[in-house]
Design a protein around this motif. Structure first.
Motif, PDB file in Angstrom:
ATOM      1  N   UNK A   1      11.439   3.717   0.976  1.00 26.55           N
ATOM      2  CA  UNK A   1      12.026   4.469   0.098  1.00 26.55           C
ATOM      3  C   UNK A   1       9.879   5.183   0.270  1.00 26.55           C
ATOM      4  N   UNK A   2       9.290   5.055   1.107  1.00 24.10           N
ATOM      5  CA  UNK A   2       8.078   4.937   1.296  1.00 24.10           C
ATOM      6  C   UNK A   2       7.859   6.362   1.502  1.00 24.10           C
ATOM      7  N   UNK A   3       7.228   7.228   0.913  1.00 25.16           N
ATOM      8  CA  UNK A   3       6.747   8.774   1.561  1.00 25.16           C
ATOM      9  C   UNK A   3       6.066   9.400   1.886  1.00 25.16           C
ATOM     10  N   UNK A   4       4.505   8.782   2.422  1.00 22.14           N
ATOM     11  CA  UNK A   4       3.086   9.310   2.845  1.00 22.14           C
ATOM     12  C   UNK A   4       2.564   7.914   3.103  1.00 22.14           C
ATOM     13  N   UNK A   5       1.935   8.121   4.891  1.00 18.67           N
ATOM     14  CA  UNK A   5       1.165   7.322   4.880  1.00 18.67           C
ATOM     15  C   UNK A   5      -0.628   7.848   5.546  1.00 18.67           C
ATOM     16  N   UNK A   6      -0.943   7.496   5.322  1.00 21.87           N
ATOM     17  CA  UNK A   6      -2.700   7.954   5.428  1.00 21.87           C
ATOM     18  C   UNK A   6      -2.746   9.258   5.033  1.00 21.87           C
ATOM     19  N   UNK A   7      -1.793  10.106   3.819  1.00 24.89           N
ATOM     20  CA  UNK A   7      -2.319  11.654   3.720  1.00 24.89           C
ATOM     21  C   UNK A   7      -0.820  12.042   4.397  1.00 24.89           C
ATOM     22  N   UNK A   8      -0.285  11.554   5.531  1.00 21.99           N
ATOM     23  CA  UNK A   8       1.070  12.357   6.348  1.00 21.99           C
ATOM     24  C   UNK A   8       2.021  11.497   5.214  1.00 21.99           C
ATOM     25  N   UNK A   9       3.417  13.057   5.358  1.00 21.57           N
ATOM     26  CA  UNK A   9       4.432  12.960   5.537  1.00 21.57           C
ATOM     27  C   UNK A   9       5.023  11.609   6.663  1.00 21.57           C
TER      28      UNK A   9
ATOM     29  N   UNK B   1       7.673  10.997   7.188  1.00 15.74           N
ATOM     30  CA  UNK B   1       9.020  11.420   8.184  1.00 15.74           C
ATOM     31  C   UNK B   1       9.038  12.286   9.096  1.00 15.74           C
ATOM     32  N   UNK B   2       8.036  13.106   9.603  1.00  9.94           N
ATOM     33  CA  UNK B   2       8.067  14.068  10.143  1.00  9.94           C
ATOM     34  C   UNK B   2       7.819  13.540  11.632  1.00  9.94           C
ATOM     35  N   UNK B   3       7.838  14.447  12.508  1.00  9.52           N
ATOM     36  CA  UNK B   3       8.345  14.003  13.674  1.00  9.52           C
ATOM     37  C   UNK B   3       6.254  13.098  14.179  1.00  9.52           C
ATOM     38  N   UNK B   4       5.525  14.277  13.683  1.00 12.57           N
ATOM     39  CA  UNK B   4       4.291  13.818  13.927  1.00 12.57           C
ATOM     40  C   UNK B   4       3.824  12.500  13.871  1.00 12.57           C
ATOM     41  N   UNK B   5       4.022  12.056  12.292  1.00 19.11           N
ATOM     42  CA  UNK B   5       3.697  11.115  12.547  1.00 19.11           C
ATOM     43  C   UNK B   5       4.476   9.604  12.358  1.00 19.11           C
ATOM     44  N   UNK B   6       5.541   9.700  13.052  1.00 19.60           N
ATOM     45  CA  UNK B   6       6.733   8.980  13.552  1.00 19.60           C
ATOM     46  C   UNK B   6       5.948   8.761  15.435  1.00 19.60           C
ATOM     47  N   UNK B   7       5.590  10.394  15.913  1.00 17.45           N
ATOM     48  CA  UNK B   7       4.683   9.931  17.338  1.00 17.45           C
ATOM     49  C   UNK B   7       3.960   9.188  16.859  1.00 17.45           C
ATOM     50  N   UNK B   8       2.988   9.690  15.681  1.00 15.53           N
ATOM     51  CA  UNK B   8       1.409   8.562  15.892  1.00 15.53           C
ATOM     52  C   UNK B   8       2.124   6.516  15.809  1.00 15.53           C
ATOM     53  N   UNK B   9       2.623   6.546  14.920  1.00 17.31           N
ATOM     54  CA  UNK B   9       3.796   5.475  14.371  1.00 17.31           C
ATOM     55  C   UNK B   9       3.721   4.865  16.145  1.00 17.31           C
ATOM     56  N   UNK B  10       4.638   5.120  16.277  1.00 19.44           N
ATOM     57  CA  UNK B  10       5.096   4.630  17.923  1.00 19.44           C
ATOM     58  C   UNK B  10       3.667   4.340  18.840  1.00 19.44           C
ATOM     59  N   UNK B  11       3.015   5.493  18.815  1.00 17.55           N
ATOM     60  CA  UNK B  11       1.513   5.482  19.806  1.00 17.55           C
ATOM     61  C   UNK B  11       0.849   4.160  19.091  1.00 17.55           C
ATOM     62  N   UNK B  12       0.777   3.974  18.183  1.00 17.54           N
ATOM     63  CA  UNK B  12       0.316   2.936  17.434  1.00 17.54           C
ATOM     64  C   UNK B  12       0.778   1.664  18.067  1.00 17.54           C
TER      65      UNK B  12
ATOM     66  N   UNK C   1       0.654  -0.896  -0.173  1.00 12.43           N
ATOM     67  CA  UNK C   1       0.434  -0.110   0.061  1.00 12.43           C
ATOM     68  C   UNK C   1       0.913   1.348  -0.018  1.00 12.43           C
ATOM     69  N   UNK C   2       2.194   1.119   1.409  1.00 13.72           N
ATOM     70  CA  UNK C   2       2.786   2.935   0.983  1.00 13.72           C
ATOM     71  C   UNK C   2       3.257   2.837  -0.384  1.00 13.72           C
ATOM     72  N   UNK C   3       3.463   1.571  -1.459  1.00 21.65           N
ATOM     73  CA  UNK C   3       4.691   1.862  -2.376  1.00 21.65           C
ATOM     74  C   UNK C   3       3.475   2.476  -3.509  1.00 21.65           C
ATOM     75  N   UNK C   4       2.293   1.916  -3.107  1.00 18.90           N
ATOM     76  CA  UNK C   4       1.614   2.736  -4.516  1.00 18.90           C
ATOM     77  C   UNK C   4       1.282   4.169  -3.787  1.00 18.90           C
ATOM     78  N   UNK C   5       1.492   4.277  -2.629  1.00 18.70           N
ATOM     79  CA  UNK C   5       1.019   5.377  -2.452  1.00 18.70           C
ATOM     80  C   UNK C   5       2.456   6.823  -3.038  1.00 18.70           C
ATOM     81  N   UNK C   6       3.223   5.982  -2.808  1.00 21.90           N
ATOM     82  CA  UNK C   6       4.733   6.896  -2.984  1.00 21.90           C
ATOM     83  C   UNK C   6       4.070   7.173  -4.932  1.00 21.90           C
TER      84      UNK C   6
END
Lengths: 261, 363, 580
Positions: free
Chosen positions: B182-190, B192-203, B76-81
């Protein structure tokens, strides 16, 4: 014979089983009445345990029929299916769940649903609790309900396993050397328990200890080289020429005298 | 205790959010993802423990399911690139590179089975059912023919080995040995941003908590009792009328799904999934996390997964050459001297103490 | 007239020359010269060398071709070297102060700056400079002597003809094959002459093939048809592709279907194809057997320890690696003690086999005593512990010997192949097959013919019973494990002759070994043998269709499905004990 068959709880007809050319069971025919307490004796290697394996689905016969009650073919079923029909087995070496408490051991064996979903959402209700405590007092372990089964003595484990067997409320009990490793007193109590169960349940006991056999047996079957050598009361069997020949002919091993430990 | 653990889990993302970069308490997004990775590994370890610790089934192929979950989300992430890739093409870079447009001309180069992975919902479902299905088929075959003990271990290892070979092939359409990256986005968010990272960590933390609670619940049901009974005396269970093969199959599938979920959250945080992630040695390593922490306990596997991986991260930087020695010795030491793992150490010490006291009192 | 028609044809515009019968006579003469010169072993350098120089400096390509022809008789190895160098672009020309030119080769030994002396092709002496000292040339500043594609081909052709007189039959064989493929009728007398002289049976066969192949170019059906038949009788695999296209050409052309040539070529193609298929079949079978033998040698030790103790030794592959490295060390020791060749190096491998058994058995003994004996009741954990050991061993060897593969040489009796009817049987693989048979026989006799074997089998069948009957089971365990490990070591030594030796050697085989043990069943040597054969042969049969990876995956999948049918493997020694 066909008419009489209606009341048999267990019928083995012309059963043969060999392992790597060794015929453990050879053309064995054996019937048991409903409510009967039957003792099977025989020297080592006579095929006693293999017979139980065949009945309980642990191994399958090469030839022959094994039927339970009215025309249920046991040779097509596996262990748990056979157990659910109401055939319980006690192993020679005590086999209990060592990491579980005595209470849990009995709970797991209690008759009832055994599916995955049943187990996921099962609770012990008060009726079951009472039943478990009744069973524990029957086998004299009510004080040890919360003990881990692994820390019981050998005799207590034997008793626990008998309790687990009773919990299943089976129609047919297969008991493999229940007295092994028990004190004389415990052995005697076991005998009394089995006698009290006879009638309600059909019981097949395999035993070496002739004192014990004498205590419980009405009808004895002697197995030799995988087939029935003779059948009769204890006295008849002990007086039988062939039986003496089989035991003594094999040397000093287990002559069926009452003095044997 | 449980509450304290939850609080501890929440500290790293909090520090990442509220402290500025360079502050001595700051946890960088990179470190956060590293911790997130440990949490995903802990989920995997809980699944292994469910099998090995509680049911006595040592699967040496759990990383296959972990990687399958990872691949499902990774696709899925590949296709989002999309056009953000090197080749600025609609399809993932490796497909351009491997000349997929010539192979799949009707879909513009995208293999047909990739198409539904455009949907996040489908990919998320696949994270569950793909590992589950593979486990179901393999488990059904294995358990119905009564394969157990070391036989089961070896066959599960062969399974993951075969899968690794498969995924290494370029024409298997999953990126060959480079895998998906080389994923770029997930669910519409970049991504590599700290916020996405935090969300992934929390998940990941949430998944770990849920998995833990599930395992705790399972171990307290009658099912849990049957499970451990199978481990200790399978024949007795079988002769008590339980279809042990069904129970084992159920646990195997559940453990595979748990592993798949862990793998799915692992991929966006680590940024890559490739066949080496399912190689037999990975699964063996994961089993050792359990052994180190203490199997047949609920906390042990988590402790082991975090502990061993933290040690590995440190060791491969500080003394990379010596890490295999350390890991190898860990395998040997734990099996010989710590059969119950870290969790069992207090008991072992108490036993030793008793022995010692006895020795003193009756010389 | 020209000796090299294909070249001169292209070189000379105008009508194609009619090759006079004198050509054959000259060829014969040349050939006789070759023979005579070879017999006399007195080189005639000056004339050949000066001809060589003339070829190089001649501006006229047709003259060059003619001159090249003259060189064929030369036995001076220098001529061949110069021609090879010229064709390869490493012949250079030096402009002398007097305006003349000298062709030269660079001396392979260079000084510190990479400069080298130029050795004149006339006398192999350095070209002197103005101060009479040898001139030094820098390879990067030189441009090679001119050649064209046509010229290079002419040189090549000349070299091939020279090779026909080469004392080494392998060179002669290659030359015959190459020249035969040209199907040039002009070569016939040459082949015939050579065929009369030739002693080597293989070269003779190739000459017959080349003759027949060349004759198929004849416009005369009376020559062509028997030649086509001869090719079929010779089972000439090398001419198959030509024959196939020849048949196609005939069919596509206006040839009547009952044309004799067409019938002959059709039968010949069929014959050769059948022959080739049979060869392929034998080749596949051989490769299958040899893979099976490798797997068998590798898995047998594992099967024994597993059968006896019920534990899987995950470090078994690394024990194989230890054996392979032992071979490497023995080789190096022999080399440093006895020099790089000779009898000691020819026989070192036998010593290495024995040493690898001893060394690995010792490692196994330590492993058993140090770790495994504490884990007999915990088979799953013993897998983990032995996996740890495998990591440790790999890393130790990586440290000591480096991560790269090491070079283990083969003695000459293990290198090369036996060729029977165009099928290659590599000596090292033949050796492994015999060795595997030997090991199986040895192990079988050990188990069935000795008292130790009796004890081992007793423990295998009923450990508790054996123990109460006075068998020292711990000692039996130890010895069996050491023996199984020793077998792994010898397997490693064998593998060093077949594949690469590196720290990862064991990992390449271990999963196959596990599968064989699972497939073969516990405690049965013949189960292991059958399983190895099954896996090895199936793998080789599948590989050409599916490729190596898919073939392997298919084998794995087949094994898993097979176990549905026989969960305990092919053969199983059934135990009657209750808790089985």
């Amino acid at each position: 014979m066909t008419q009489a068959r209606k009341q048999f709880i267990l019928a083995l007809e012309a059963v043969t089983k060999s392992f790597d050319g060794f015929k453990a069971i050879h053309d064995l025919t054996f019937y048991m009445d409903e409510g009967e307490l039957r003792v099977v004796i025989g020297p080592n290697g006579a095929g006693k345990s293999t017979m139980l394996d065949l009945i309980t689905g642990r191994t399958r016969p090469d030839r022959g029929r094994i039927e339970f009650g009215r025309d249920i073919d046991l040779t097509r079923l596996n262990e748990w299916q056979i157990n659910r029909l109401g055939i319980g087995r006690k192993f020679q070496t005590p086999s209990v769940y060592t990491d579980h408490t005595v209470f849990e051991n009995i709970w797991l064996s209690l008759e009832g649903a055994r599916g995955i979903l049943d187990c996921l959402f099962a609770r012990v209700d008060s009726a079951q609790k009472d039943r478990i405590h009744d069973l524990l007092s029957t086998v004299g372990l009510q004080e040890r309900a919360a003990t881990k089964a692994g820390s019981l003595s050998h005799g207590q484990k034997q008793w626990l396993e008998i309790g687990m067997l009773l919990a299943q409320n089976p129609k047919l009990l297969l008991v493999d050397e229940p007295a092994a490793g028990m004190t004389d007193e415990e052995t005697h109590k076991t005998g009394e328990l089995l006698l009290s169960l006879a009638g309600k349940h059909s019981i097949l006991v395999i035993e070496h200890d002739m004192t014990f056999v004498r205590q419980i047996a009405r009808q004895v079957t002697v197995l030799h080289q995988g087939s029935v050598l003779c059948e009769g009361t204890v006295d008849e069997v002990q007086a039988d020429e062939k039986v003496i020949e089989v035991y003594l002919g094999r040397g000093k091993r287990h002559p069926p005298t009452t003095n044997e430990p | 205790m449980f509450a304290a653990a939850l609080v501890a889990l929440a500290i790293p993302p909090l520090l990442n959010a509220i402290t500025p970069e360079g502050h001595f308490l700051h946890v960088s997004a990179f470190t956060l993802s590293l911790y997130g990775k440990y949490l995903c590994y802990s989920v995997l370890a809980l699944g292994i423990n469910l099998l090995w610790g509680y049911t006595g089934l040592l699967s040496l192929g759990q990383c296959l399911f972990f990687a399958l979950g990872g691949y499902a989300l990774g696709m899925h992430l590949m296709l989002l690139i999309g056009k953000l890739g090197q080749y600025k093409a609609e399809i993932p870079d490796f497909m351009v590179f491997l000349e997929f447009p010539a192979r799949f001309p009707t879909t513009g180069g995208l293999p047909p089975h990739w198409i539904p992975f455009r949907s996040f919902a489908f990919a998320s479902a696949a994270v569950i059912w793909v590992p589950g299905l593979v486990a179901l088929v393999f488990g059904w075959l294995a358990f119905r023919s009564r394969i157990k003990g070391v036989y089961f271990s070896i066959l599960s290892q062969a399974l993951t080995y075969a899968a690794t070979l498969m995924f290494f092939r370029n024409d298997f359409t999953f990126g060959g040995n480079n895998g998906l990256t080389d994923f770029k986005v997930i669910l519409g968010h970049d991504i590599n941003t700290p916020a996405t990272r935090r969300a992934l960590y929390l998940a990941s933390a949430g998944l770990l908590t849920l998995t833990y609670l599930f395992c705790r619940w399972l171990s307290r049901t009658k099912f849990g009792l049957v499970q451990r009974a199978i481990r200790d005396s399978e024949n007795r269970v079988l002769f008590s009328g339980y279809a042990t093969s069904h129970f084992k199959l159920f646990v195997f599938v559940v453990a595979a799904v748990i592993a798949g979920l862990g793998g799915a959250l692992f991929v966006p945080q680590v940024g890559i999934i490739n066949p080496s992630e399912m190689a037999p040695e990975k699964s063996l390593e994961a089993v050792v996390w359990c052994a180190v922490g203490g199997r047949a306990s609920l906390v042990g596997p988590i402790l082991g997964a975090i502990g061993v991986n933290a040690l590995k991260s440190y060791a491969t930087h500080a003394f990379a050459e010596q890490w295999p020695y350390l890991l190898g010795s860990l395998f040997v030491f734990v099996t010989l001297f710590m059969p119950k793992g870290l969790v069992g150490l207090p008991d072992q010490f108490r036993a030793l103490q008793r022995k010692w006291r006895k020795g003193v009192s009756n010389p | 007239m020209a000796f090299l028609p294909s070249i001169t044809k292209e070189l000379r515009p105008g009508p194609v020359k009619d090759w006079s019968p004198a050509l054959a006579a000259i060829l014969l003469l040349v050939l006789c010269l070759v023979q005579a010169a070879a017999a006399a072993t007195t080189p005639a350098p000056s004339s050949a060398r000066s001809t060589l120089a003339r070829v190089i400096f001649s501006p006229d390509i047709s003259e060059q071709a003619t001159l090249l022809r003259g060189l064929i008789g030369s036995t001076d190895p220098g001529v061949e070297a110069v021609l090879t160098a010229w064709r390869g672009g490493s012949l250079f020309v030096h402009d002398n102060p007097d305006g003349s030119q000298t062709a030269f080769l660079l001396d392979p030994t260079t000084d510190g700056d990479g400069h080298a002396q130029g050795l004149s092709i006339l006398d192999d002496q350095p070209i002197p400079g103005p101060d009479a000292k040898p001139l030094l040339f820098s390879p990067s500043e030189l441009t090679p002597a001119d050649t064209t594609a046509k010229l290079r081909k002419a040189i090549k052709n000349t070299l091939d003809f020279m090779a026909l007189g080469n004392p080494d039959p392998r060179f002669r064989k290659d030359a015959v094959v190459k020249l035969g493929q040209e199907r040039n009728l002009e070569y016939l007398p040459l082949f015939e002459a050579r065929a009369r002289e030739e002693k080597d049976p293989e070269v003779s066969r190739r000459l017959a093939e080349a003759l027949a192949l060349t004759r198929t170019a004849s416009p005369d059906p009376a020559v062509r048809v028997p030649a086509l038949r001869t090719l079929g009788e010779l089972r000439s695999v090398t001419s198959l592709s030509f024959l196939q296209s020849f048949e196609k050409k005939l069919r596509d052309g206006p040839t009547p279907p009952n044309d004799e040539s067409l019938l002959a070529v059709h039968k010949t193609v069929l014959d050769i194809e059948t022959y080739q298929q049979r060869g392929n079949l034998i080749g596949t079978a051989f490769r299958g057997f040899s893979l099976a033998a490798v797997l068998l040698v590798a898995a047998l030790g594992l099967a024994i320890t597993f059968g006896l103790m019920g534990i899987i030794n995950m470090a078994h592959g690394e024990l194989m690696m230890v054996g392979a490295y032992t071979t490497y060390v023995v080789q190096n020791l022999v080399r440093s003690a006895f020099g790089p060749s000779g009898l000691p190096l020819e026989t070192y491998f036998l010593v290495a086999l024995a040493s690898s058994f001893v060394v690995t058995a010792a490692v196994g003994l330590i492993l058993e005593q140090g770790i495994i004996r504490f884990l007999y009741r915990r088979p799953l954990e013993s897998m983990l512990a032995t996996w740890g050991v495998s990591l440790l061993l790999q890393q130790v060897f990586r440290h000591v010997f480096g991560a790269a593969n090491v070079q283990v040489g083969s003695p000459s009796w293990l290198s090369g192949s036996l060729v029977i009817q165009d099928v290659l049987f590599a000596y090292n693989r033949i050796f492994v097959i015999f060795f595997a048979a030997l090991i199986v026989l040895g192990t079988w006799s050990l188990l069935t013919r000795t008292s130790v074997g009796l004890q081992i089998r007793a423990v295998m069948q009923n450990r508790a019973m054996a123990s109460t009957l006075g068998v020292r089971t711990d000692r039996v365990n130890m010895l069996t494990f050491a023996y199984g490990s020793g077998l792994a070591g010898m397997a490693g030594a064998c593998l060093s002759q077949i594949g690469n030796v590196g720290p990862g050697l064991g990992q390449n085989y271990i999963i196959d070994c596990f599968m064989i043990v699972v497939l073969g069943g516990i405690g049965n040597i013949f189960g292991t043998v059958t399983a190895s054969l099954g896996v090895g042969v199936t793998d080789q049969i599948l590989q050409p269709w599916l490729g190596a990876v898919m073939g392997k995956i298919t084998v794995l999948a087949t094994i898993i499905l097979f176990l549905q049918w026989r969960p305990a493997g092919l053969f199983v020694t059934r135990s009657r004990s209750l808790e089985g």
